[in-house]
Design an enzyme around this catalytic site. Structure first.
Site, PDB file in Angstrom:
ATOM      1  N   TYR A  18      19.548  36.399 -10.245  1.00 12.94           N
ATOM      2  CA  TYR A  18      19.953  37.789 -10.023  1.00 12.94           C
ATOM      3  C   TYR A  18      20.155  38.090  -8.547  1.00 12.94           C
ATOM      4  O   TYR A  18      19.366  37.636  -7.716  1.00 12.94           O
ATOM      5  CB  TYR A  18      18.880  38.739 -10.575  1.00 12.94           C
ATOM      6  CG  TYR A  18      19.253  40.181 -10.369  1.00 12.94           C
ATOM      7  CD1 TYR A  18      20.147  40.798 -11.233  1.00 12.94           C
ATOM      8  CD2 TYR A  18      18.769  40.898  -9.287  1.00 12.94           C
ATOM      9  CE1 TYR A  18      20.525  42.116 -11.025  1.00 12.94           C
ATOM     10  CE2 TYR A  18      19.151  42.214  -9.067  1.00 12.94           C
ATOM     11  CZ  TYR A  18      20.027  42.818  -9.948  1.00 12.94           C
ATOM     12  OH  TYR A  18      20.421  44.116  -9.729  1.00 12.94           O
TER      13      TYR A  18
ATOM     14  N   TRP B  88      22.821  40.378  -5.353  1.00 14.55           N
ATOM     15  CA  TRP B  88      24.095  40.962  -4.915  1.00 14.55           C
ATOM     16  C   TRP B  88      24.995  40.006  -4.149  1.00 14.55           C
ATOM     17  O   TRP B  88      26.201  40.201  -4.105  1.00 14.55           O
ATOM     18  CB  TRP B  88      23.821  42.193  -4.048  1.00 14.55           C
ATOM     19  CG  TRP B  88      23.677  43.443  -4.835  1.00 14.55           C
ATOM     20  CD1 TRP B  88      22.797  43.656  -5.867  1.00 14.55           C
ATOM     21  CD2 TRP B  88      24.415  44.657  -4.665  1.00 14.55           C
ATOM     22  NE1 TRP B  88      22.937  44.950  -6.332  1.00 14.55           N
ATOM     23  CE2 TRP B  88      23.919  45.585  -5.605  1.00 14.55           C
ATOM     24  CE3 TRP B  88      25.420  45.052  -3.787  1.00 14.55           C
ATOM     25  CZ2 TRP B  88      24.420  46.879  -5.710  1.00 14.55           C
ATOM     26  CZ3 TRP B  88      25.911  46.345  -3.896  1.00 14.55           C
ATOM     27  CH2 TRP B  88      25.421  47.242  -4.853  1.00 14.55           C
TER      28      TRP B  88
END
Ligand SMILES: Nc1nc2c(c(=O)[nH]1)N[C@H]1C(S)=C(S)[C@@H](COP(=O)(O)OP(=O)(O)OC[C@H]3O[C@@H](n4cnc5c(=O)[nH]c(N)nc54)[C@H](O)[C@@H]3O)O[C@H]1N2
Ligand SMILES: Nc1nc2c(c(=O)[nH]1)N[C@H]1C(S)=C(S)[C@@H](COP(=O)(O)OP(=O)(O)OC[C@H]3O[C@@H](n4cnc5c(=O)[nH]c(N)nc54)[C@H](O)[C@@H]3O)O[C@H]1N2
Ligand SMILES: [Mo]
Length: 764
Positions: free
Chosen positions: A111, A113
């Site tokens: 996980y 960005w």
């Protein structure tokens, strides 16, 4: 002409770049961006700083003893090696683990960005690669709004009003009279949109709303969550008690006959099941203003007055995503929808509800009616998954059962963790627990540009490039800006893109063609642009050919003139445009959820005590670990803009002068925050713009544990609670945390956050 000027495109905006002698000198906001983000100031100085990783690195003990040395992970020096050796070792581990234990023994949720760009999207690259290898254990939902992602489909039949299809700003500006903001609309957060921003215009929208006479109420712990020009009324319930406040607003509407019975009958189901709870007929406790006032620490008269004000005019209930990143985070969402349904303005211009208006620049922009292309990830044959925030539990308790959205599942046993493009030593709650769990897997492989905490906690570190060092295509979704992300400077050292790293490993596994599809970087960039062009053309939007696009650098599509309010068609005719819920209506009571039998998520919006919260005695303080103003999560904490915000060399913690005085704390002082989970240092800032009883310490200071576990730099997640919000969504509960704060009296320890680890001489 933009074509003359090279551009750098990031999650927080596009910049015009000055490049000289192969280095990035300066970044300036994109022409036409009314409010460019200062976070860009951190980029030029970090691109070639001493924290960049130049060569593949292997933890010394792993190189000598392999997986048997995992207890030393995070504490040993690294040995630089060739790409050839590093790629062969990673390929060997993938082969060993999948052969001996099966593909579910690889955790590839990864996980995070990473950086903007459609092709070099680290997570997609890794997922595509691991799928070519036969699959991996994955993670579901986001850290941002996991509770909402699971709950709202049951209540509304979709995620409309959470990630998109919000009532747009243009409609709010004209129609909304009262904006009630739970968690405010912090402008600092609207610097950012996942995938990137073209023009930052939330401040301009808010100013237009105010100029049109809109009134604002900011409900939350920080005054600055509402822009000063909005002259918002500031109401400060104890954090995590919003559900009680919303129920009391609903109770007042009911008690005073201000609710819209016709809307409830036509567009909702289950109000009759909720009402006995609201009135207290079910449990003897009316959820009235007096009841909530005691829980929230507010005045009952003020609660009733707000309810009357909301019923008297066109009211938008805006709820920040932060409210659901807390224990029982499903409840404020469901209570907000219930309250909005009782007001009866859902689907009317400027009325109803919306989640996350202040969480991203994108929210409230009209999307184009098609999705932009992304790197195809292939198919994952492995069925094992975890809710995103349950990673430490998974590593610690293989085989243990967990509940999720009506399913009973089990944690797989993980041997190999592979992470690219996220930072669990930033995002995960209770980092001491994660640090213990992180010793469990046999091997940890990480791609990182910099020596941050995640890289230091890896066995095999593969250095990756940043956006300035590769070619890509950038799309600001929703706003429809397209950017040619042309490479600006050569890569640092031997750093490679995630794509090139994975292509090299795939070659060792005989999977090169399966992974690359026989395209190189520019082949993929052209391919993705061609798909974008096709999709746009099928909606009568003409994009220039690739050469033109690549030369011009920037395309702005006309904004779709969208005037549709959230759930407008449904409201107009619920039979013709039903919701995708079992009843086709808004589910104030959900038979499905009630049927799961979860004590921590019953069949309707309910006040449930969080695991910990302020009790009014003033002994402990509530920790607001919100998003940082000076960076994106942990990204660029080592950059100039974030560093200049530090106090006493640590992350700043803001507290009310009264709470500081009671503890002998003065501004600028080094302080220690602690609870039963951990402790960190921070630099005190005193301000009456935070409510008494809370401390605010933003996320993202690079993790810097001393041997005794004290975080020397101010990483808030050594303090936070790692607990699923409920059995329904198992979402993160970061915003449910109490702490104590005291002056730090010892000799201040030096911080090591921005120092690379010890690097040994390369092996001959
Ligand atoms: N206490 C608390 N914790 C929280 C939150 C909170 O409110 N409170 N919020 C949560 C939320 S909403 C989120 S979204 C998460 C965010 O958590 P993350 O998304 O994990 O945080 P980032 O710091 O953005 O991590 C991205 C990492 O990718 C690296 N990177 C950048 N570009 C590239 C690339 O091209 N390739 C590779 N391989 N790596 C790259 C960066 O150096 C960085 O280490 O945090 C969560 N954690
Ligand atoms: N500059 C910058 N912008 C970002 C990010 C970043 O890292 N940096 N991250 C982006 C990401 S990934 C996301 S998901 C969004 C997140 O967007 P949000 O979820 O809105 O972000 P937060 O900053 O965690 O919270 C907003 C405010 O909620 C308030 N709050 C906290 N707890 C409570 C509570 O119990 N009740 C009430 N009423 N209010 C409460 C706090 O005062 C806090 O300032 O931001 C995005 N924007
Ligand atoms: Mo997020």
């Amino acid at each position: 002409m933009p074509g003359e000027v090279p551009l750098l495109f990031t999650h927080w905006g596009a910049y015009r770049a000055t490049v000289a002698d192969g280095t990035l000198q300066e970044l300036e906001g994109l022409a036409g961006d009314p409010d460019p983000s200062p976070i860009g100031r951190s980029i030029p100085g970090t691109l070639r700083d001493e924290l960049r990783i130049h060569q593949p690195m292997i933890r010394a003990g792993w190189l000598r003893h392999g997986p048997a040395s995992r207890e030393q992970r995070g504490q040993e020096p690294f040995v630089p090696v060739s790409w050839e050796l590093a790629s062969a070792l990673v390929a060997g581990e993938i082969r060993r683990v999948t052969t001996e234990h099966g593909n579910s023994a690889i955790f590839g949720g990864s996980y995070g960005w990473a950086s903007a760009g459609r092709f070099h999207h680290a997570q997609s690259q890794l997922h595509r690669f691991l799928n070519a290898c036969g699959g991996y254990t994955f993670s579901v939902n986001t850290h941002s709004y996991a509770a909402a992602e699971v709950l709202l489909p049951h209540v509304l039949g979709s995620q409309d009003g959470l990630v998109g299809r919000h009532t747009p700003w243009a409609v709010l500006e004209r129609h909304t009279k009262l904006m009630v903001m739970f968690g405010g609309m912090p402008l600092k957060n609207t610097q950012v949109s996942a995938g990137g921003v073209g023009h930052h215009d939330v401040a301009a929208h808010l100013r237009r709303c105010r100029a049109a006479g809109m009134e604002f109420v900011n409900i939350g712990p920080l005054r600055e969550d509402a822009m000063a020009e909005l002259e918002a009324e500031w109401i400060t319930p104890r954090p995590n008690t919003d559900t009680a406040l919303m129920l009391a607003l609903a109770h007042t509407l009911w008690a005073e006959g201000l609710h819209d019975a016709a809307f409830l009958a036509r567009c909702t189901t289950g109000f009759d099941r909720f009402l006995p709870y609201l009135t207290g007929a079910a449990d003897g406790q009316p959820k009235d203003a007096a009841w909530a006032a005691a829980i929230c620490g507010l005045d009952a008269g003020a609660i009733r007055a707000l309810a009357r004000r909301m019923a008297a005019t066109r009211t938008m209930i805006a709820v920040a995503w932060s409210l659901q990143r807390a224990d029982h985070g499903e409840q404020p969402l469901w209570a907000a929808v219930t309250l909005a349904a009782m007001l009866g303005q859902i689907g009317l211009p400027g009325g109803g509800f919306g989640f996350g208006y202040g969480g991203s620049n994108r929210i409230g922009h009209a999307p184009h009616p098609f999705s932009w292309p992304a790197l195809p990830q292939g198919r994952n044959p492995v069925r094992d998954f975890i809710p995103v925030a349950r990673v430490a539990d998974m590593l610690l308790h293989p085989g243990a059962p967990f509940d999720y959205d009506g399913q009973r599942r089990h944690y797989p046993e993980i041997r190999l963790v592979y992470w690219a493009g996220g930072n669990p030593f930033h995002h995960q709650q209770d980092l001491n627990k994660l640090a213990a769990a992180w010793k469990k897997p046999e091997t940890v492989v990480v791609h990182e540009p910099w020596w941050n905490a995640l890289a230091k906690q890896a066995d095999i570190v593969l250095p990756c490039t940043t956006s300035a060092e590769r070619n890509d295509i950038g799309i600001a979704t929703g706003e429809a800006h397209l950017f040619a992300m042309r490479q600006l400077v050569p890569p640092v050292g031997e750093a490679r893109s995630d794509f090139d790293i994975l292509s090299g490993i795939a070659t060792h596994l005989g999977l090169a063609d399966a992974f690359t599809d026989r395209r190189d970087e520019m082949g993929w960039v052209r391919h993705l642009y061609a798909l974008a062009r096709q999709r746009a053309a099928s909606h009568e939007l003409a994009l220039p050919d690739f050469e033109q696009f690549w030369q011009d650098g920037h395309i702005r599509l006309p904004q779709a003139a969208q005037e549709t309010s959230l759930l407008q068609a449904f409201r107009a005719d619920p039979d013709a445009a039903p919701l995708a819920t079992p009843s086709g209506r808004i589910e104030i009571f959900s038979e499905t959820i009630a049927g799961f039998g979860y004590a921590d998520c019953p069949g309707h919006a309910t006040w449930l005590e969080p695991a910990e919260r302020l009790d009014g005695t003033g002994a402990l303080l509530h920790l607001v670990s919100n998003q940082p103003r000076t960076r994106l999560h942990s990204q660029y904490d080592h950059g100039a803009y974030s560093r200049q915000s530090k106090v006493a060399g640590r992350e700043p913690v803001t507290m009310h002068p009264a709470d500081a005085a009671a503890r002998g704390i003065t501004g600028g002082m080094l302080v220690r925050l602690f609870n039963e989970r951990g402790a960190c240092l921070a630099g005190a800032v005193l301000s009456d713009a935070v409510m008494p009883g809370i401390v605010q310490l933003a996320t993202g200071a690079w993790y810097d544990p001393a041997p005794d576990g004290l975080d020397r730099h101010g990483n808030v997640n050594v303090l936070t609670l790692d607990k699923g919000t409920s059995a329904l969504s198992q979402a993160p509960s970061a915003h449910t945390t109490l702490v104590q704060v005291e002056p730090y009296t010892g000799t201040p320890p030096a911080t090591h956050a921005f120092l690379p680890p010890e690097i040994l001489e390369p092996r001959p």
